[in-house]
Design a protein around this motif. Structure first.
Motif, short mmCIF file in Angstrom:
data_model
loop_
_atom_site.label_atom_id
_atom_site.label_comp_id
_atom_site.label_asym_id
_atom_site.label_seq_id
_atom_site.Cartn_x
_atom_site.Cartn_y
_atom_site.Cartn_z
N SER A 297 -5.47 5.55 -16.60
CA SER A 297 -6.25 4.91 -16.60
C SER A 297 -5.24 3.83 -18.01
O SER A 297 -5.26 2.88 -17.48
CB SER A 297 -7.37 4.63 -17.74
OG SER A 297 -7.51 5.23 -19.14
N VAL A 298 -4.31 4.38 -18.14
CA VAL A 298 -2.96 3.90 -19.27
C VAL A 298 -2.33 3.50 -18.09
O VAL A 298 -1.56 2.78 -17.81
CB VAL A 298 -2.21 5.36 -19.85
CG1 VAL A 298 -1.23 4.39 -21.18
CG2 VAL A 298 -3.50 5.32 -21.29
N PHE A 299 -2.24 4.41 -17.23
CA PHE A 299 -0.73 4.36 -15.60
C PHE A 299 -1.60 3.32 -15.37
O PHE A 299 -0.60 2.70 -14.74
CB PHE A 299 -0.45 5.57 -15.28
CG PHE A 299 0.24 6.71 -16.07
CD1 PHE A 299 0.91 6.85 -16.38
CD2 PHE A 299 -0.28 8.56 -16.02
CE1 PHE A 299 1.54 8.00 -17.45
CE2 PHE A 299 -0.24 9.22 -16.73
CZ PHE A 299 1.22 9.33 -17.36
N ALA A 300 -3.02 3.35 -15.01
CA ALA A 300 -3.18 2.02 -13.91
C ALA A 300 -2.79 0.56 -15.07
O ALA A 300 -2.20 -0.23 -13.72
CB ALA A 300 -4.56 1.93 -14.00
N VAL A 301 -3.19 0.50 -16.44
CA VAL A 301 -1.77 -0.22 -16.69
C VAL A 301 -0.78 -1.01 -16.70
O VAL A 301 0.13 -1.94 -16.08
CB VAL A 301 -2.06 -0.79 -18.06
CG1 VAL A 301 -2.28 -1.77 -18.99
CG2 VAL A 301 -4.19 -0.75 -18.03
N MET A 302 0.34 0.35 -16.79
CA MET A 302 1.50 0.15 -16.17
C MET A 302 1.76 -0.32 -14.75
O MET A 302 3.25 -1.26 -15.17
CB MET A 302 2.24 1.70 -17.12
CG MET A 302 1.88 1.66 -17.93
SD MET A 302 2.37 3.82 -18.46
CE MET A 302 4.20 3.60 -17.93
N HIS A 303 1.00 0.04 -14.35
CA HIS A 303 1.61 -0.03 -12.64
C HIS A 303 1.43 -2.08 -12.43
O HIS A 303 2.00 -2.46 -11.39
CB HIS A 303 0.84 0.44 -11.70
CG HIS A 303 1.02 2.12 -11.79
ND1 HIS A 303 -0.01 3.12 -10.88
CD2 HIS A 303 2.19 3.05 -12.16
CE1 HIS A 303 0.61 4.46 -10.39
NE2 HIS A 303 1.89 3.75 -11.71
N LEU A 304 0.70 -2.88 -13.61
CA LEU A 304 0.38 -4.22 -13.29
C LEU A 304 1.88 -4.51 -13.80
O LEU A 304 1.58 -5.29 -12.81
CB LEU A 304 -0.99 -4.23 -13.72
CG LEU A 304 -2.13 -3.62 -13.41
CD1 LEU A 304 -3.07 -4.26 -14.67
CD2 LEU A 304 -2.85 -4.72 -12.28
#
Length: 460
Positions: A297-304
């Motif tokens: 969930s943290v990496f999904a935000v980083m990918h944005l």
């Protein structure tokens, strides 16, 4: 014959999450640790998957640079695949090993795609990339290569003098992991079916310890090559902000891989022990998968922020009435993802480019390596000027010839590159083009063509 003493079977559920074969005490309002952990993992996995699918959909419907975005989409799919597989592993403890090998196999796919993405930031096709690296002076191998030189001699990890040789070494170092990962996945499935994998044991008689050791060595080599590649080229690809991209994929692989090994070692050495509220399956499978779901969930935000889709909007790159800034820039730029981006997904999940890349790396190791002394002489990397490729982006590369049809997107013999869309009208005009008129010093001030023998045009 020694058998695997795997106690995951004891926690395999008969019907639902609240009826395990080994009864454990509830930890909160009658719910077991496993039930609460699975609920939390599902919530975080759902958040990560929705964010990632939204970003993937945006790239798929704004598919303006296929040679870059196909690799971005492959990388973005890491988050939903890791999240879904982690939830399934938590739900079905006994089959977790089969889910994990699928996840690990995709990890190699994502690493190779990230390397491809960095290469395409340099130039849009392999021929132009080779032209760039022929004139590149490689930097020394980063830490800890210097320590190995001190221990084992300077010739062990000597930096190649040729940039093209260095590029081929990096190429093989990255793509070897794809082959090794797939091979180890097959070994893990086969040995698990015969009861010789034994994920719960680190004894050398079982396959788990050997597969884990081989994968650890190969993933370290692949990530080290990626870091060395980034360090050498970070100035030329700086407009693409590669550090954040590298960090987002490196952390995913680092955390998932090493925390799984850490939990395996802690449970095998009885540092992490079961209790009346926590079963062996909760420690061996539940804890790592719960951590992965939270991290995704943290990496999904980083990918944005690391892989934004707005930079691929045609409206931002092509204003009405403007002329293309290079001969390879398409006058009629368009999205190529098809209806709802279906064609994009078919393109992104076609692994043929990875198969060819691995074949090229193997061929160089066994055949091309012998003729590496024929590579052209190197120059200082500061002398290599950035060129514009067919996307309008700047990337490092050799300085193109003026007035020729070859540049960052060109192929052999001056033909358009792999991803260039040839313009028949432009080619016809170039075919019948006359020599450039020049104002000669004559009394009438008339234009005369320069003789190509006395004043030849520059050659590439």
């Amino acid at each position: 014959m020694i058998k695997c003493n795997d106690t995951l079977a004891e926690t395999h559920c008969k019907a639902d999450l609240n009826t395990p074969m080994v009864v454990v005490d509830p930890v909160w309002h009658g719910y077991s640790f496993r039930t609460l952990g699975w609920v939390l993992a599902s919530i975080f996995a759902g958040i990560a998957t929705m964010l990632s699918l939204y970003l993937i959909w945006r790239h798929a419907t704004h598919y303006s640079r296929p040679y870059e975005q196909r690799h971005i989409i492959r990388i973005l799919f890491m988050v939903p695949i890791y999240s879904i597989i982690s939830v399934l592993s938590y739900l079905y403890y006994w089959h977790a090993v089969y889910f994990k090998v699928i996840r690990d196999c995709y990890e190699a796919f994502a690493i190779a795609s990230f390397f491809f993405l960095l290469c395409h930031y340099i130039a849009p096709d392999l021929h132009a990339q080779k032209d760039y690296f022929r004139k590149l002076r490689p930097k020394h191998w980063p830490w800890p290569a210097r320590w190995f030189k001190i221990c084992c001699g300077p010739r062990l990890l000597k930096t190649p003098e040729s940039g093209l040789t260095w590029f081929n070494i990096i190429w093989f170092g990255v793509f070897q992991y794809c082959f090794v990962r797939v091979t180890m996945t097959i070994f893990a499935v086969v040995t698990q079916s015969f009861g010789m994998y034994c994920e719960a044991s680190l004894k050398p008689i079982f396959a788990h310890i050997w597969i884990m050791a081989v994968e650890a060595i190969c993933v370290i080599i692949a990530m080290y090559c990626l870091i060395a590649f980034y360090i050498t080229l970070r100035d030329d690809i700086a407009p693409h902000k590669p550090f954040f991209k590298l960090l987002s994929i490196k952390l995913v692989i680092f955390l998932c891989f090493w925390q799984a090994i850490a939990v395996s070692v802690l449970t095998s050495t009885s540092i992490l022990k079961t209790s009346n509220t926590v079963s062996y399956g909760d420690l061996k499978v539940g804890l790592p998968t719960l951590l992965i779901c939270v991290e995704m969930s943290v990496f999904a935000v980083m990918h944005l922020f690391a892989y934004p889709w707005k930079v691929y909007r045609i409206a931002e790159n092509h204003t009405a009435g403007s002329e293309p800034e290079s001969v390879f820039e398409d006058w009629k730029a368009r999205y190529q993802g098809g209806v709802f981006g279906v064609r994009t997904l078919m393109d992104a999940f076609n692994p043929w480019d990875l198969v060819k890349a691995f074949g090229r790396g193997v061929r160089w190791i066994f055949i091309g390596r012998r003729s590496r002394h024929e590579d052209s002489a190197t120059v200082d990397s500061h002398d290599i000027k950035p060129i514009r490729n067919d996307t309008g982006h700047y990337g490092g590369g050799p300085e193109p010839c003026q007035g020729s049809f070859g540049s960052g997107g060109s192929g052999k013999n001056g033909k358009p590159g792999r991803y260039s869309e040839p313009d028949d009208e432009r080619e016809e005009l170039l075919t019948y083009a006359q020599s450039n008129p020049t104002l000669a010093n004559n009394p009438d001030g008339a234009f005369k063509s320069l003789d190509t023998q006395t004043n030849p045009s520059p050659q590439c």
